[in-house]
Design a protein around this motif. Structure first.
Motif, PDB file in Angstrom:
ATOM      1  N   HIS B   3       0.862  -1.190   0.000  1.00 27.58           N
ATOM      2  CA  HIS B   3       0.000   0.000   0.000  1.00 27.58           C
ATOM      3  C   HIS B   3       0.896   1.236   0.000  1.00 27.58           C
ATOM      4  CE1 HIS B   3      -3.757   2.018   2.026  1.00 27.58           C
ATOM      5  NE2 HIS B   3      -3.315   2.684   0.974  1.00 27.58           N
ATOM      6  N   LEU B   4       0.816   2.035  -1.055  1.00 25.19           N
ATOM      7  CA  LEU B   4       1.598   3.275  -1.141  1.00 25.19           C
ATOM      8  C   LEU B   4       0.716   4.437  -0.693  1.00 25.19           C
ATOM      9  CD1 LEU B   4       4.272   4.674  -2.165  1.00 25.19           C
ATOM     10  CD2 LEU B   4       3.088   4.980  -4.348  1.00 25.19           C
ATOM     11  N   ILE B   5       1.241   5.240   0.224  1.00 22.55           N
ATOM     12  CA  ILE B   5       0.468   6.362   0.758  1.00 22.55           C
ATOM     13  C   ILE B   5       1.212   7.662   0.493  1.00 22.55           C
ATOM     14  CG2 ILE B   5      -0.418   7.415   2.878  1.00 22.55           C
ATOM     15  CD1 ILE B   5      -0.819   4.515   3.891  1.00 22.55           C
ATOM     16  N   THR B   6       0.519   8.616  -0.126  1.00 18.14           N
ATOM     17  CA  THR B   6       1.153   9.884  -0.434  1.00 18.14           C
ATOM     18  C   THR B   6       0.316  11.039   0.112  1.00 18.14           C
ATOM     19  OG1 THR B   6       2.262  11.123  -2.185  1.00 18.14           O
ATOM     20  CG2 THR B   6       0.133  10.140  -2.759  1.00 18.14           C
ATOM     21  N   GLY B   7       0.874  12.245   0.038  1.00 16.32           N
ATOM     22  CA  GLY B   7       0.181  13.422   0.553  1.00 16.32           C
ATOM     23  C   GLY B   7       1.187  14.528   0.810  1.00 16.32           C
ATOM     24  N   GLY B   8       0.696  15.707   1.120  1.00 14.94           N
ATOM     25  CA  GLY B   8       1.578  16.832   1.410  1.00 14.94           C
ATOM     26  C   GLY B   8       2.066  16.796   2.844  1.00 14.94           C
ATOM     27  N   SER B   9       2.836  17.815   3.239  1.00 17.61           N
ATOM     28  CA  SER B   9       3.266  17.834   4.635  1.00 17.61           C
ATOM     29  C   SER B   9       2.117  18.365   5.488  1.00 17.61           C
ATOM     30  CB  SER B   9       4.540  18.656   4.813  1.00 17.61           C
ATOM     31  OG  SER B   9       4.304  19.983   4.469  1.00 17.61           O
ATOM     32  N   GLY B  10       1.977  17.777   6.662  1.00 15.14           N
ATOM     33  CA  GLY B  10       0.875  18.151   7.544  1.00 15.14           C
ATOM     34  C   GLY B  10      -0.467  17.631   7.071  1.00 15.14           C
ATOM     35  N   SER B  11      -0.463  16.566   6.254  1.00 17.38           N
ATOM     36  CA  SER B  11      -1.719  16.050   5.693  1.00 17.38           C
ATOM     37  C   SER B  11      -2.323  14.944   6.551  1.00 17.38           C
ATOM     38  CB  SER B  11      -1.471  15.491   4.292  1.00 17.38           C
ATOM     39  OG  SER B  11      -0.554  14.410   4.360  1.00 17.38           O
ATOM     40  N   GLY B  12      -1.575  14.473   7.540  1.00 16.83           N
ATOM     41  CA  GLY B  12      -2.062  13.356   8.350  1.00 16.83           C
ATOM     42  C   GLY B  12      -1.750  12.008   7.736  1.00 16.83           C
ATOM     43  N   LYS B  13      -0.814  11.952   6.756  1.00 15.22           N
ATOM     44  CA  LYS B  13      -0.547  10.677   6.084  1.00 15.22           C
ATOM     45  C   LYS B  13       0.192   9.677   6.978  1.00 15.22           C
ATOM     46  CE  LYS B  13       3.552  12.166   3.433  1.00 15.22           C
ATOM     47  NZ  LYS B  13       3.938  13.464   3.871  1.00 15.22           N
ATOM     48  N   SER B  14       1.034  10.178   7.895  1.00 15.37           N
ATOM     49  CA  SER B  14       1.751   9.271   8.803  1.00 15.37           C
ATOM     50  C   SER B  14       0.778   8.542   9.727  1.00 15.37           C
ATOM     51  CB  SER B  14       2.750  10.037   9.675  1.00 15.37           C
ATOM     52  OG  SER B  14       3.777  10.551   8.894  1.00 15.37           O
ATOM     53  N   ALA B  15      -0.143   9.306  10.298  1.00 19.54           N
ATOM     54  CA  ALA B  15      -1.123   8.707  11.211  1.00 19.54           C
ATOM     55  C   ALA B  15      -1.982   7.682  10.461  1.00 19.54           C
ATOM     56  CB  ALA B  15      -2.007   9.792  11.821  1.00 19.54           C
ATOM     57  N   TYR B  16      -2.370   8.025   9.232  1.00 18.55           N
ATOM     58  CA  TYR B  16      -3.179   7.112   8.421  1.00 18.55           C
ATOM     59  C   TYR B  16      -2.400   5.831   8.115  1.00 18.55           C
ATOM     60  CZ  TYR B  16      -5.801   5.267   4.462  1.00 18.55           C
ATOM     61  OH  TYR B  16      -6.495   4.441   3.619  1.00 18.55           O
ATOM     62  N   ALA B  17      -1.110   5.980   7.792  1.00 21.55           N
ATOM     63  CA  ALA B  17      -0.269   4.821   7.472  1.00 21.55           C
ATOM     64  C   ALA B  17      -0.156   3.875   8.668  1.00 21.55           C
ATOM     65  CB  ALA B  17       1.116   5.285   7.028  1.00 21.55           C
ATOM     66  N   GLU B  18       0.011   4.457   9.847  1.00 20.14           N
ATOM     67  CA  GLU B  18       0.089   3.631  11.052  1.00 20.14           C
ATOM     68  C   GLU B  18      -1.187   2.847  11.288  1.00 20.14           C
ATOM     69  OE1 GLU B  18       1.144   5.555  14.686  1.00 20.14           O
ATOM     70  OE2 GLU B  18       3.041   6.191  13.788  1.00 20.14           O
ATOM     71  N   GLU B  19      -2.315   3.510  11.063  1.00 17.54           N
ATOM     72  CA  GLU B  19      -3.598   2.817  11.238  1.00 17.54           C
ATOM     73  C   GLU B  19      -3.701   1.602  10.325  1.00 17.54           C
ATOM     74  OE1 GLU B  19      -6.667   5.731  10.604  1.00 17.54           O
ATOM     75  OE2 GLU B  19      -5.827   7.013  12.182  1.00 17.54           O
ATOM     76  N   ARG B  20      -3.159   1.733   9.092  1.00 15.83           N
ATOM     77  CA  ARG B  20      -3.224   0.605   8.160  1.00 15.83           C
ATOM     78  C   ARG B  20      -2.436  -0.581   8.701  1.00 15.83           C
ATOM     79  NH1 ARG B  20      -6.057   3.802   7.217  1.00 15.83           N
ATOM     80  NH2 ARG B  20      -7.290   2.267   8.292  1.00 15.83           N
ATOM     81  N   ILE B  21      -1.280  -0.284   9.331  1.00 17.43           N
ATOM     82  CA  ILE B  21      -0.459  -1.358   9.900  1.00 17.43           C
ATOM     83  C   ILE B  21      -1.166  -1.988  11.100  1.00 17.43           C
ATOM     84  CG2 ILE B  21       1.681  -1.842  11.162  1.00 17.43           C
ATOM     85  CD1 ILE B  21       2.356  -1.537   8.320  1.00 17.43           C
ATOM     86  N   LEU B  22      -1.819  -1.142  11.916  1.00 16.90           N
ATOM     87  CA  LEU B  22      -2.511  -1.664  13.099  1.00 16.90           C
ATOM     88  C   LEU B  22      -3.680  -2.563  12.692  1.00 16.90           C
ATOM     89  CD1 LEU B  22      -2.445   1.474  15.431  1.00 16.90           C
ATOM     90  CD2 LEU B  22      -0.897  -0.486  15.412  1.00 16.90           C
ATOM     91  N   GLU B  23      -4.232  -2.314  11.522  1.00 20.00           N
ATOM     92  CA  GLU B  23      -5.343  -3.139  10.999  1.00 20.00           C
ATOM     93  C   GLU B  23      -4.861  -4.420  10.338  1.00 20.00           C
ATOM     94  OE1 GLU B  23      -8.481   0.284   9.518  1.00 20.00           O
ATOM     95  OE2 GLU B  23      -7.661  -1.142   8.083  1.00 20.00           O
ATOM     96  N   ALA B  24      -3.569  -4.466   9.992  1.00 22.25           N
ATOM     97  CA  ALA B  24      -3.041  -5.603   9.243  1.00 22.25           C
ATOM     98  C   ALA B  24      -3.072  -6.866  10.104  1.00 22.25           C
ATOM     99  CB  ALA B  24      -1.611  -5.300   8.795  1.00 22.25           C
ATOM    100  N   PRO B  25      -3.182  -8.037   9.460  1.00 27.68           N
ATOM    101  CA  PRO B  25      -3.305  -9.265  10.233  1.00 27.68           C
ATOM    102  C   PRO B  25      -2.009  -9.696  10.949  1.00 27.68           C
ATOM    103  CG  PRO B  25      -3.250  -9.747   7.877  1.00 27.68           C
ATOM    104  CD  PRO B  25      -3.329  -8.267   8.015  1.00 27.68           C
ATOM    105  N   GLU B  26      -0.852  -9.226  10.477  1.00 29.02           N
ATOM    106  CA  GLU B  26       0.404  -9.679  11.070  1.00 29.02           C
ATOM    107  C   GLU B  26       0.587  -9.115  12.477  1.00 29.02           C
ATOM    108  OE1 GLU B  26       0.286  -7.986   8.144  1.00 29.02           O
ATOM    109  OE2 GLU B  26       0.590  -9.591   6.672  1.00 29.02           O
ATOM    110  N   ARG B  27       1.150  -9.912  13.360  1.00 28.27           N
ATOM    111  CA  ARG B  27       1.311  -9.476  14.749  1.00 28.27           C
ATOM    112  C   ARG B  27       2.577  -8.648  14.921  1.00 28.27           C
ATOM    113  NH1 ARG B  27      -0.960 -13.168  18.774  1.00 28.27           N
ATOM    114  NH2 ARG B  27      -0.346 -11.447  20.119  1.00 28.27           N
ATOM    115  N   ARG B  28       3.611  -8.993  14.151  1.00 28.17           N
ATOM    116  CA  ARG B  28       4.887  -8.301  14.354  1.00 28.17           C
ATOM    117  C   ARG B  28       4.956  -7.064  13.485  1.00 28.17           C
ATOM    118  NH1 ARG B  28      10.651 -11.352  14.842  1.00 28.17           N
ATOM    119  NH2 ARG B  28      11.793  -9.533  15.625  1.00 28.17           N
ATOM    120  N   ARG B  29       5.200  -5.903  14.098  1.00 30.62           N
ATOM    121  CA  ARG B  29       5.179  -4.629  13.377  1.00 30.62           C
ATOM    122  C   ARG B  29       6.559  -3.979  13.375  1.00 30.62           C
ATOM    123  NH1 ARG B  29       0.061  -3.327  17.057  1.00 30.62           N
ATOM    124  NH2 ARG B  29      -1.461  -4.546  15.881  1.00 30.62           N
TER     125      ARG B  29
END
Lengths: 144, 184
Positions: B3-29
């Motif tokens: 999953h490639l995530i893009t956006g400008g600075s201050g767009s909230g893309k980092s927080a969104y990217a983390e949420e995607r990982i937290l939703e992922a089925p793998e336990r090890r992050r």
């Protein structure tokens, strides 16, 4: 709260006036009194409002930015806010410019989370990114 | 799944990217940090991102260049942040790939994709302020633009985040075989 964003000179204000039927009472963020934001029905040049507030010593930290967004949602929930979308360029070399871009982004992200509508205007056309009473519409898909 | 995530600075893309990982089925992050922390502001930014990841069970790996040589646990969920830093490091740091920066970054991402389960890659939109910069900055923009295009081709899903709102630029496709199976 309605948030209308986009690049410079895209017809954002005209779009907002037309679409929301608000002709009068707009505050210009580049020259209005800083207090006007708490009561005006609409403001354009909001990014310049943020710039001026920062220059006057307000909105210095991320926490202050978040608190400002929360207060604005509480005190003026019907506000229509028109702002340039910053942050799509090369990271500025000047530290204040970097903080300004970042601050505008953080505040707008906070407002967008609670806003009933978020619209991006390009070439005078509004693309709804978030709509009232609906999930965000993932309508445009240029690569698919 | 990449999953490639893009956006400008201050767009909230980092927080969104983390949420995607937290939703992922793998336990090890695994979090791969690529930003060389320059000065006080750099340290603050790194600290800000660390704070956001605290208590979310991420193991942080710092990797500034040579991503292809990095081993990550098989079947882990990996967050790589951010391509704009990685590209600059490869191009301009002494230990970087120099002229071969494009390949170093793209091959590095491909290598991660082969090893892990969910791969979330964060990049940056730096192309739209309309200024003409010095030739080295323009060359950097061209490099990052070319890398982003290749990563978007490689990715199963591409999302632009605008003030915290995700816009799908490329959606995950159900494989034809799966579709045939489900349609009988």
């Amino acid at each position: 709260m309605k948030l209308v964003i986009g690049g410079a000179f895209q017809g954002k204000l005209d779009w907002a006036k037309r679409t929301y039927g608000l002709r009068e009472g707009w505050a210009d963020g580049s020259l209005c009194g800083l207090e006007e934001i708490w009561s005006c029905p609409g403001m354009f040049h909001f990014h310049e409002y943020v710039l001026r507030a920062m220059e006057q010593g307000m909105l210095q930290s991320e926490q202050e930015g978040e608190a400002f967004a929360r207060r604005l949602l509480e005190r003026n929930p019907g506000l229509i806010l028109v702002t340039n979308e910053l942050g799509y360029g090369i990271v500025p070399t000047d530290a204040f410019d970097r903080r300004f871009r970042e601050m505008t982004g953080r505040i707008c992200t906070g407002l967008a989370a609670e806003a009933e509508e978020v619209v991006r205007v390009v070439c005078g056309l509004g693309v709804k990114l978030k709509e009232a009473k609906e999930e965000p519409s993932h309508v445009f898909s240029p690569l698919c | 799944m990449m999953h490639l995530i893009t956006g400008g600075s201050g767009s909230g893309k980092s927080a969104y990217a983390e949420e995607r990982i937290l939703e992922a089925p793998e336990r090890r992050r695994i979090y791969i940090a690529t930003m060389l922390p320059y000065g006080e502001e750099g340290k603050r930014r790194v600290e800000r991102h660390r704070r956001m990841r605290r208590d979310k069970g991420f193991e942080t790996v710092e990797r500034y260049t040579g991503l292809s040589g990095l081993k990550v646990p098989e079947g882990s969920a990996v967050l790589l942040e951010c391509i704009s830093n990685l590209a600059a490091n490869e191009r301009y740091q002494e230990e970087g790939a120099g002229e071969d920066a494009w390949s170093a970054v793209v091959e590095g991402v491909r290598s991660l994709k082969r090893q892990c389960g969910t791969l979330v890659v964060v990049t940056n939109e730096v192309f739209s302020d309309g200024f003409v910069y010095d030739s080295s900055t323009m060359e950097y923009m061209k490099l990052l633009g070319a890398i982003n295009q290749e990563l978007a081709r490689e990715a199963d899903r591409v999302t632009e985040v605008v003030y915290g709102i995700p816009l799908d630029l490329k959606k995950e496709r159900v494989s034809e075989a799966k579709e045939r199976w489900e349609n009988g």
